[in-house]
Write a protein that holds these residues in place. Structure first.
Motif, PDB file in Angstrom:
ATOM      1  N   ASP A 166       1.273  -0.971   0.020  1.00 46.28           N
ATOM      2  CA  ASP A 166       0.325  -0.209  -0.011  1.00 46.28           C
ATOM      3  C   ASP A 166       1.542   1.034  -0.225  1.00 46.28           C
ATOM      4  OD1 ASP A 166      -1.914  -1.608  -0.121  1.00 46.28           O
ATOM      5  OD2 ASP A 166      -2.023  -1.787   2.141  1.00 46.28           O
ATOM      6  N   VAL A 167       2.280   1.096   0.681  1.00 42.41           N
ATOM      7  CA  VAL A 167       3.006   2.286   0.898  1.00 42.41           C
ATOM      8  C   VAL A 167       3.500   2.763  -0.468  1.00 42.41           C
ATOM      9  CG1 VAL A 167       5.216   2.765   1.335  1.00 42.41           C
ATOM     10  CG2 VAL A 167       4.218   1.402   2.499  1.00 42.41           C
ATOM     11  N   TRP A 168       3.325   1.941  -2.073  1.00 44.82           N
ATOM     12  CA  TRP A 168       3.483   1.971  -3.297  1.00 44.82           C
ATOM     13  C   TRP A 168       2.414   2.698  -4.345  1.00 44.82           C
ATOM     14  CZ3 TRP A 168       8.833   2.797  -3.774  1.00 44.82           C
ATOM     15  CH2 TRP A 168       9.833   2.307  -2.802  1.00 44.82           C
ATOM     16  N   ILE A 169       2.046   3.787  -4.210  1.00 47.03           N
ATOM     17  CA  ILE A 169       0.947   3.642  -5.010  1.00 47.03           C
ATOM     18  C   ILE A 169       1.005   5.278  -5.723  1.00 47.03           C
ATOM     19  CG2 ILE A 169      -0.850   2.765  -3.524  1.00 47.03           C
ATOM     20  CD1 ILE A 169      -1.887   5.059  -1.841  1.00 47.03           C
ATOM     21  N   ASN A 170       2.482   5.671  -4.994  1.00 50.38           N
ATOM     22  CA  ASN A 170       2.502   7.021  -5.805  1.00 50.38           C
ATOM     23  C   ASN A 170       3.739   7.792  -6.726  1.00 50.38           C
ATOM     24  OD1 ASN A 170       0.445   8.686  -3.911  1.00 50.38           O
ATOM     25  ND2 ASN A 170       2.526   8.638  -2.317  1.00 50.38           N
ATOM     26  N   ALA A 171       3.452   7.981  -8.387  1.00 48.67           N
ATOM     27  CA  ALA A 171       4.571   8.756  -8.682  1.00 48.67           C
ATOM     28  C   ALA A 171       4.248  10.105  -9.510  1.00 48.67           C
ATOM     29  CB  ALA A 171       3.788   7.619 -10.524  1.00 48.67           C
ATOM     30  N   GLY A 172       5.853  10.155  -9.270  1.00 36.18           N
ATOM     31  CA  GLY A 172       5.585  11.799  -9.076  1.00 36.18           C
ATOM     32  C   GLY A 172       5.067  12.482  -7.697  1.00 36.18           C
ATOM     33  N   GLY A 173       5.421  11.982  -6.790  1.00 33.35           N
ATOM     34  CA  GLY A 173       5.047  12.858  -5.475  1.00 33.35           C
ATOM     35  C   GLY A 173       3.225  12.545  -5.658  1.00 33.35           C
ATOM     36  N   LYS A 174       2.563  11.730  -6.468  1.00 29.71           N
ATOM     37  CA  LYS A 174       0.965  11.941  -6.691  1.00 29.71           C
ATOM     38  C   LYS A 174       0.974  10.387  -6.535  1.00 29.71           C
ATOM     39  CE  LYS A 174       1.299  16.613  -9.097  1.00 29.71           C
ATOM     40  NZ  LYS A 174       0.937  16.915 -10.678  1.00 29.71           N
ATOM     41  N   ARG A 175      -0.422  10.328  -5.324  1.00 27.64           N
ATOM     42  CA  ARG A 175      -1.132   9.031  -6.249  1.00 27.64           C
ATOM     43  C   ARG A 175      -1.744   9.314  -6.836  1.00 27.64           C
ATOM     44  NH1 ARG A 175      -4.895   6.420  -1.548  1.00 27.64           N
ATOM     45  NH2 ARG A 175      -6.625   6.173  -2.704  1.00 27.64           N
ATOM     46  N   MET A 176      -1.312   8.237  -7.512  1.00 25.71           N
ATOM     47  CA  MET A 176      -2.080   7.343  -8.885  1.00 25.71           C
ATOM     48  C   MET A 176      -3.047   6.335  -8.369  1.00 25.71           C
ATOM     49  SD  MET A 176       0.936   8.190 -11.473  1.00 25.71           S
ATOM     50  CE  MET A 176      -0.771   8.337 -12.363  1.00 25.71           C
ATOM     51  N   GLN A 177      -4.263   6.710  -8.818  1.00 28.41           N
ATOM     52  CA  GLN A 177      -5.548   5.539  -9.008  1.00 28.41           C
ATOM     53  C   GLN A 177      -5.199   4.357  -9.803  1.00 28.41           C
ATOM     54  OE1 GLN A 177      -7.930   5.460  -6.316  1.00 28.41           O
ATOM     55  NE2 GLN A 177      -8.258   3.444  -7.330  1.00 28.41           N
ATOM     56  N   GLY A 178      -4.107   4.305 -10.353  1.00 25.91           N
ATOM     57  CA  GLY A 178      -3.346   2.784 -11.477  1.00 25.91           C
ATOM     58  C   GLY A 178      -3.007   1.971 -10.687  1.00 25.91           C
ATOM     59  N   LEU A 179      -2.098   3.147  -9.723  1.00 28.37           N
ATOM     60  CA  LEU A 179      -1.042   2.530  -8.820  1.00 28.37           C
ATOM     61  C   LEU A 179      -2.017   1.423  -8.049  1.00 28.37           C
ATOM     62  CD1 LEU A 179       2.028   4.550  -8.574  1.00 28.37           C
ATOM     63  CD2 LEU A 179       1.555   2.124  -9.813  1.00 28.37           C
ATOM     64  N   VAL A 180      -2.735   2.307  -6.978  1.00 33.35           N
ATOM     65  CA  VAL A 180      -3.767   1.669  -5.922  1.00 33.35           C
ATOM     66  C   VAL A 180      -4.342   0.500  -6.195  1.00 33.35           C
ATOM     67  CG1 VAL A 180      -6.063   2.647  -4.645  1.00 33.35           C
ATOM     68  CG2 VAL A 180      -3.770   4.217  -5.012  1.00 33.35           C
ATOM     69  N   ASN A 181      -4.746   0.410  -7.588  1.00 35.30           N
ATOM     70  CA  ASN A 181      -5.854  -0.156  -8.405  1.00 35.30           C
ATOM     71  C   ASN A 181      -4.350  -1.874  -8.402  1.00 35.30           C
ATOM     72  OD1 ASN A 181      -7.943   1.448  -8.175  1.00 35.30           O
ATOM     73  ND2 ASN A 181      -8.186   1.120 -11.249  1.00 35.30           N
ATOM     74  N   ARG A 182      -3.258  -1.238  -8.649  1.00 34.92           N
ATOM     75  CA  ARG A 182      -2.669  -2.716  -9.068  1.00 34.92           C
ATOM     76  C   ARG A 182      -1.527  -3.043  -8.136  1.00 34.92           C
ATOM     77  NH1 ARG A 182       2.769  -2.422 -13.122  1.00 34.92           N
ATOM     78  NH2 ARG A 182       3.657  -4.513 -12.957  1.00 34.92           N
ATOM     79  N   ARG A 183      -1.467  -2.147  -6.969  1.00 35.52           N
ATOM     80  CA  ARG A 183      -1.302  -2.611  -5.615  1.00 35.52           C
ATOM     81  C   ARG A 183      -2.207  -3.344  -4.865  1.00 35.52           C
ATOM     82  NH1 ARG A 183       3.246   0.222  -7.263  1.00 35.52           N
ATOM     83  NH2 ARG A 183       2.884  -1.288  -8.223  1.00 35.52           N
ATOM     84  N   ALA A 184      -3.396  -3.222  -4.817  1.00 40.74           N
ATOM     85  CA  ALA A 184      -4.348  -4.171  -3.980  1.00 40.74           C
ATOM     86  C   ALA A 184      -4.388  -5.522  -4.505  1.00 40.74           C
ATOM     87  CB  ALA A 184      -5.889  -3.363  -4.323  1.00 40.74           C
ATOM     88  N   ARG A 185      -4.180  -5.771  -6.263  1.00 39.69           N
ATOM     89  CA  ARG A 185      -4.462  -5.817  -6.551  1.00 39.69           C
ATOM     90  C   ARG A 185      -2.761  -7.969  -6.007  1.00 39.69           C
ATOM     91  NH1 ARG A 185      -5.892  -7.133 -12.002  1.00 39.69           N
ATOM     92  NH2 ARG A 185      -4.954  -8.974 -12.554  1.00 39.69           N
ATOM     93  N   GLU A 186      -2.017  -6.972  -6.374  1.00 37.93           N
ATOM     94  CA  GLU A 186      -0.389  -7.856  -5.805  1.00 37.93           C
ATOM     95  C   GLU A 186      -0.279  -7.997  -5.089  1.00 37.93           C
ATOM     96  OE1 GLU A 186       1.800  -5.100  -8.784  1.00 37.93           O
ATOM     97  OE2 GLU A 186       2.210  -4.391  -6.356  1.00 37.93           O
TER      98      GLU A 186
END
Length: 192
Positions: A166-186
């Protein structure tokens, strides 16, 4: 590190004393399992990502046959390739065929499999391994190797490691929903 204790039992005549087990545990606690295995001359089987793991990565990376900016200034092609097998970085204007994209990904996967196999010193099931390779593929080997997730995992804290996805959900300092979704599946795969 069952393989290590099996080897030690073999060379000691079949049994280990509590003192020998404690000494072996101390050595293992101070080094990675693969280092211990190498010192003892034991071949440790490394895990490879499964087809399910490849599908997970492909679902999130997507397939792009023309280079694109990943949103934070990194040029990417195929299924998330940023550096070609020859070491040259992907750049604006690059294109590839589907077969080339698959070859690039196969090459990339080896690097991330090696990173997970090298950083993690506890046994993993296939789902855990696939989830970790997907994470490493996305955040890079340096970030993966230094992560609190790996530290918690190597300390035997599986639940604590899982929450680190759940920590790895930001890119370029911004929360990205695509990363939130990916981390949830991982994370779900890791815990299954």
């Amino acid at each position: 590190m069952q393989v290590i204790f099996d080897f030690l039992r073999k060379i000691s005549g079949g049994k280990l004393t509590q003192k020998q087990v404690s000494a072996a545990n101390q050595v293992i606690a101070n080094t990675t399992g693969s280092m211990v295995a190498n010192m003892l001359g034991i071949a440790v089987d490394e895990i490879s990502v499964s087809n399910q793991g490849v599908d997970l990565i492909c679902d999130f990376e997507g397939k792009r046959l023309a280079a694109y900016d990943d949103g934070v200034g990194v040029w990417t092609i195929g299924f998330g390739t940023t550096i070609y097998p020859n070491g040259i970085k992907v750049k604006k204007g690059d294109t590839c065929t589907l077969d080339q994209a698959k070859l690039y990904m196969a090459h990339d996967l080896k690097k991330f499999e090696q990173a997970v196999n090298g950083a993690v010193n506890i046994p993993l099931n296939q789902n855990q391994f696939d989830a970790l390779v997907s994470l490493a593929y996305n955040i890079g080997t340096g970030a993966f190797n230094k992560s609190t997730l790996v530290k918690k995992l190597n300390a035997g804290d599986i639940r604590g490691a899982a929450y680190q996805f759940d920590v790895w959900i930001n890119a370029g300092g911004k929360r990205m929903q695509g990363l939130v979704n990916r981390r949830a599946r991982e994370k779900a795969l890791f815990l299954s």
